[in-house]
Motif scaffolding. Sequence first.
Motif, PDB file in Angstrom:
ATOM      1  N   GLY A 100     -19.288  -1.856  23.868  1.00 55.58           N
ATOM      2  CA  GLY A 100     -18.426  -1.039  23.129  1.00 55.58           C
ATOM      3  C   GLY A 100     -17.767   0.031  24.057  1.00 55.58           C
ATOM      4  O   GLY A 100     -16.751   0.297  23.736  1.00 55.58           O
ATOM      5  N   VAL A 101     -18.397   0.378  24.949  1.00 55.84           N
ATOM      6  CA  VAL A 101     -17.742   1.218  26.072  1.00 55.84           C
ATOM      7  C   VAL A 101     -16.712   0.413  26.940  1.00 55.84           C
ATOM      8  O   VAL A 101     -15.422   0.864  26.938  1.00 55.84           O
ATOM      9  CB  VAL A 101     -18.835   1.750  27.248  1.00 55.84           C
ATOM     10  N   VAL A 102     -16.977  -0.913  27.241  1.00 60.21           N
ATOM     11  CA  VAL A 102     -16.138  -1.756  27.793  1.00 60.21           C
ATOM     12  C   VAL A 102     -14.708  -1.940  27.198  1.00 60.21           C
ATOM     13  O   VAL A 102     -13.453  -1.647  27.465  1.00 60.21           O
ATOM     14  CB  VAL A 102     -16.542  -2.849  28.281  1.00 60.21           C
ATOM     15  N   VAL A 103     -14.988  -2.310  25.395  1.00 59.64           N
ATOM     16  CA  VAL A 103     -13.988  -2.697  24.984  1.00 59.64           C
ATOM     17  C   VAL A 103     -13.182  -1.321  24.456  1.00 59.64           C
ATOM     18  O   VAL A 103     -11.954  -1.383  24.445  1.00 59.64           O
ATOM     19  CB  VAL A 103     -14.312  -3.094  23.521  1.00 59.64           C
ATOM     20  N   GLY A 104     -13.776  -0.270  24.326  1.00 62.42           N
ATOM     21  CA  GLY A 104     -13.089   1.112  23.828  1.00 62.42           C
ATOM     22  C   GLY A 104     -12.328   1.471  24.992  1.00 62.42           C
ATOM     23  O   GLY A 104     -11.014   1.967  24.992  1.00 62.42           O
ATOM     24  N   ALA A 105     -12.779   1.337  26.313  1.00 55.14           N
ATOM     25  CA  ALA A 105     -11.871   1.770  27.516  1.00 55.14           C
ATOM     26  C   ALA A 105     -10.695   0.931  27.476  1.00 55.14           C
ATOM     27  O   ALA A 105      -9.688   1.412  27.840  1.00 55.14           O
ATOM     28  CB  ALA A 105     -12.670   1.710  28.696  1.00 55.14           C
ATOM     29  N   ALA A 106     -10.909  -0.536  27.401  1.00 58.98           N
ATOM     30  CA  ALA A 106      -9.782  -1.136  27.421  1.00 58.98           C
ATOM     31  C   ALA A 106      -8.712  -0.936  26.277  1.00 58.98           C
ATOM     32  O   ALA A 106      -7.575  -1.003  26.584  1.00 58.98           O
ATOM     33  CB  ALA A 106     -10.381  -2.515  27.450  1.00 58.98           C
ATOM     34  N   ALA A 107      -9.255  -0.793  25.145  1.00 62.07           N
ATOM     35  CA  ALA A 107      -8.368  -0.410  24.095  1.00 62.07           C
ATOM     36  C   ALA A 107      -7.568   1.057  24.300  1.00 62.07           C
ATOM     37  O   ALA A 107      -6.413   1.036  23.957  1.00 62.07           O
ATOM     38  CB  ALA A 107      -9.176  -0.212  22.895  1.00 62.07           C
TER      39      ALA A 107
ATOM     40  N   ARG B 252      -6.345  -1.316   8.272  1.00 61.26           N
ATOM     41  CA  ARG B 252      -7.716  -0.878   8.389  1.00 61.26           C
ATOM     42  C   ARG B 252      -8.203  -1.247   9.795  1.00 61.26           C
ATOM     43  O   ARG B 252      -9.020  -0.278  10.253  1.00 61.26           O
ATOM     44  CB  ARG B 252      -8.649  -1.440   7.351  1.00 61.26           C
ATOM     45  N   GLU B 253      -7.982  -2.173  10.154  1.00 60.51           N
ATOM     46  CA  GLU B 253      -8.368  -2.686  11.467  1.00 60.51           C
ATOM     47  C   GLU B 253      -7.644  -1.687  12.629  1.00 60.51           C
ATOM     48  O   GLU B 253      -8.143  -1.406  13.705  1.00 60.51           O
ATOM     49  CB  GLU B 253      -8.142  -4.164  11.745  1.00 60.51           C
ATOM     50  N   LEU B 254      -6.324  -1.354  12.260  1.00 61.07           N
ATOM     51  CA  LEU B 254      -5.689  -0.361  13.454  1.00 61.07           C
ATOM     52  C   LEU B 254      -6.587   0.926  13.076  1.00 61.07           C
ATOM     53  O   LEU B 254      -6.553   1.435  14.515  1.00 61.07           O
ATOM     54  CB  LEU B 254      -4.224  -0.335  12.737  1.00 61.07           C
ATOM     55  N   VAL B 255      -6.743   1.401  12.047  1.00 61.95           N
ATOM     56  CA  VAL B 255      -7.423   2.618  11.964  1.00 61.95           C
ATOM     57  C   VAL B 255      -8.819   2.614  12.792  1.00 61.95           C
ATOM     58  O   VAL B 255      -9.267   3.334  13.497  1.00 61.95           O
ATOM     59  CB  VAL B 255      -7.845   2.937  10.516  1.00 61.95           C
ATOM     60  N   PHE B 256      -9.730   1.506  12.673  1.00 63.97           N
ATOM     61  CA  PHE B 256     -10.747   1.401  13.401  1.00 63.97           C
ATOM     62  C   PHE B 256     -10.668   1.210  14.854  1.00 63.97           C
ATOM     63  O   PHE B 256     -11.491   1.802  15.490  1.00 63.97           O
ATOM     64  CB  PHE B 256     -11.465   0.086  12.861  1.00 63.97           C
ATOM     65  N   THR B 257      -9.746   0.534  15.247  1.00 61.96           N
ATOM     66  CA  THR B 257      -9.450   0.396  16.633  1.00 61.96           C
ATOM     67  C   THR B 257      -8.780   1.711  17.133  1.00 61.96           C
ATOM     68  O   THR B 257      -9.395   2.182  18.345  1.00 61.96           O
ATOM     69  CB  THR B 257      -8.289  -0.610  17.195  1.00 61.96           C
ATOM     70  N   LEU B 258      -8.251   2.600  16.431  1.00 63.47           N
ATOM     71  CA  LEU B 258      -8.062   3.763  17.002  1.00 63.47           C
ATOM     72  C   LEU B 258      -9.032   4.706  17.112  1.00 63.47           C
ATOM     73  O   LEU B 258      -9.393   5.625  17.949  1.00 63.47           O
ATOM     74  CB  LEU B 258      -6.755   4.539  15.951  1.00 63.47           C
ATOM     75  N   LEU B 259      -9.825   4.599  15.988  1.00 63.60           N
ATOM     76  CA  LEU B 259     -11.215   5.380  16.003  1.00 63.60           C
ATOM     77  C   LEU B 259     -12.150   4.882  17.046  1.00 63.60           C
ATOM     78  O   LEU B 259     -12.800   5.974  17.764  1.00 63.60           O
ATOM     79  CB  LEU B 259     -12.141   5.287  14.686  1.00 63.60           C
ATOM     80  N   SER B 260     -12.060   3.708  17.448  1.00 64.87           N
ATOM     81  CA  SER B 260     -12.890   3.402  18.615  1.00 64.87           C
ATOM     82  C   SER B 260     -12.466   3.717  19.677  1.00 64.87           C
ATOM     83  O   SER B 260     -13.034   4.393  20.774  1.00 64.87           O
ATOM     84  CB  SER B 260     -13.033   1.768  18.536  1.00 64.87           C
ATOM     85  N   ALA B 261     -11.087   3.642  20.020  1.00 63.93           N
ATOM     86  CA  ALA B 261     -10.554   4.144  21.215  1.00 63.93           C
ATOM     87  C   ALA B 261     -10.518   5.905  21.659  1.00 63.93           C
ATOM     88  O   ALA B 261     -10.744   6.300  22.675  1.00 63.93           O
ATOM     89  CB  ALA B 261      -8.918   3.763  21.520  1.00 63.93           C
ATOM     90  N   ALA B 262     -10.420   6.399  20.354  1.00 67.85           N
ATOM     91  CA  ALA B 262     -10.416   8.060  20.324  1.00 67.85           C
ATOM     92  C   ALA B 262     -11.932   8.384  20.664  1.00 67.85           C
ATOM     93  O   ALA B 262     -12.143   9.671  21.162  1.00 67.85           O
ATOM     94  CB  ALA B 262      -9.870   8.560  19.263  1.00 67.85           C
ATOM     95  N   ALA B 263     -12.794   7.960  19.753  1.00 67.35           N
ATOM     96  CA  ALA B 263     -14.246   8.593  19.698  1.00 67.35           C
ATOM     97  C   ALA B 263     -15.314   7.607  19.670  1.00 67.35           C
ATOM     98  O   ALA B 263     -16.405   8.081  20.587  1.00 67.35           O
ATOM     99  CB  ALA B 263     -14.147   9.128  18.086  1.00 67.35           C
ATOM    100  N   LEU B 264     -15.693   6.441  19.100  1.00 64.78           N
ATOM    101  CA  LEU B 264     -16.577   5.663  19.407  1.00 64.78           C
ATOM    102  C   LEU B 264     -17.021   5.174  20.701  1.00 64.78           C
ATOM    103  O   LEU B 264     -18.139   5.383  21.038  1.00 64.78           O
ATOM    104  CB  LEU B 264     -16.373   4.400  18.274  1.00 64.78           C
ATOM    105  N   TRP B 265     -16.272   5.014  21.297  1.00 59.00           N
ATOM    106  CA  TRP B 265     -16.769   4.445  22.900  1.00 59.00           C
ATOM    107  C   TRP B 265     -17.200   5.699  23.865  1.00 59.00           C
ATOM    108  O   TRP B 265     -18.078   5.497  24.488  1.00 59.00           O
ATOM    109  CB  TRP B 265     -15.590   3.772  23.545  1.00 59.00           C
ATOM    110  N   TRP B 266     -16.666   6.798  23.522  1.00 54.65           N
ATOM    111  CA  TRP B 266     -17.076   8.146  24.187  1.00 54.65           C
ATOM    112  C   TRP B 266     -18.671   8.329  23.494  1.00 54.65           C
ATOM    113  O   TRP B 266     -19.338   8.737  24.380  1.00 54.65           O
ATOM    114  CB  TRP B 266     -16.133   9.180  23.595  1.00 54.65           C
TER     115      TRP B 266
END
Length: 406
Positions: free
Chosen positions: A33-40, A117-131
Amino acid sequence: MRPTTAWQAMARRPVSFLASSWPWRSLAYLGGGVVVGAAAVLVFALGLAAGLALLVVLIGVAPLVGLVLASTAVAALERRRLRLVDLDPLPDPHRAPDGSGPRAWATTRLREQATWRELVFTLLSAAALWWLDLLVLGFSFGVPAVTFASADGQTWPWAVFGAVVLLAAPYTVTAWAGARAAMARTFLAPRDRELGEELREVRASQSRLLDSFDAERVRIERDLHDGAQQRLVSLGMTLAMMRLDTPEDSPLAGLLTRAEDQLSTAHGELRALVRGLNPPVLADHGLVAAIEDYAGRFPIPVTVDLRLPERLPRKLETTIYYLINEVMTNIARHSGAAGARVRGRCHADLLVLDITDDGRGGADARAGSGMTGLADRVGALDGRMRVSSPAGGPTLVHVEVPCRCA
């Protein structure tokens, strides 16, 4: 029972949980998740910057649309990664493109709610989840590493604290991995509303199949009645005419007698087959009369207790009739029963049917038989069928089918 999610695994005994692969799977899930989020973050930052910079000349729309469509790839990767901490597969909510080529694919995806919905999830993952993934991993392993590295005679309590944090790491990592997976499933799972159209089409297809089966059965019954049955009658008349010209003491007379007996048997079997395919009493007088007629010809005593409206819908009558027919045939062949009972009632909008016998039991509807096909037909009517048949009996077949009972 084998756990299928990270949270279920945590509920097991500590020794079983710690000795399992779930803590390591959770660690891999968060690390990924860290790798995917940072790449996103990197891709979205570059794409957004390019899109905004080129928006003044209208070319920037393409990078922005590309970012929306790229979220479907992130979501697809997340569905694969979820298998690390959730063994229940997550189906793809996207439908097939309306045409061929990249443009048709992009147009179809942009019109689907799942894409947004997938766009919202991707933005959430990039902005918060991987952190948060990084924070959990840093707390679980970084804090112990720092406390161990700086431990001396005066700071040993911090080393103890680090050891406690490290010992709790499997639970900390797995707990957050389970929570993150549940959140991802909420965003990425297909919605019932989106599947509604497909489910309605499946139901309509099942209904068409039932109608085609009924029409085919009626056609076969008509062909047998008007074709094979009439030819048997004609053959019987021919044999009768041959007998008129054959002396009684002739060897041919004995052969004619045997032929007439065999013809009579074949005619009776064919007539029974035709009656079973499309029983006239069912069409003329309804389900109750048809079951009573069938029970009267059954080789073992059958008690019929059907209290139904005067007539049920034709498709329902036909399905229930053949269901009872098949169940009773299985009773006669396999149960060794001395008696059986058919009971049916209408309760408001539900038809409830129970078929019982006092045989040896042990029937298994899941083993694959004609019962399986009948259960499928009941399911096509939005009904359900359950079989209870313990060893030694009795056997109960319970059927519930939605039906507006007058």
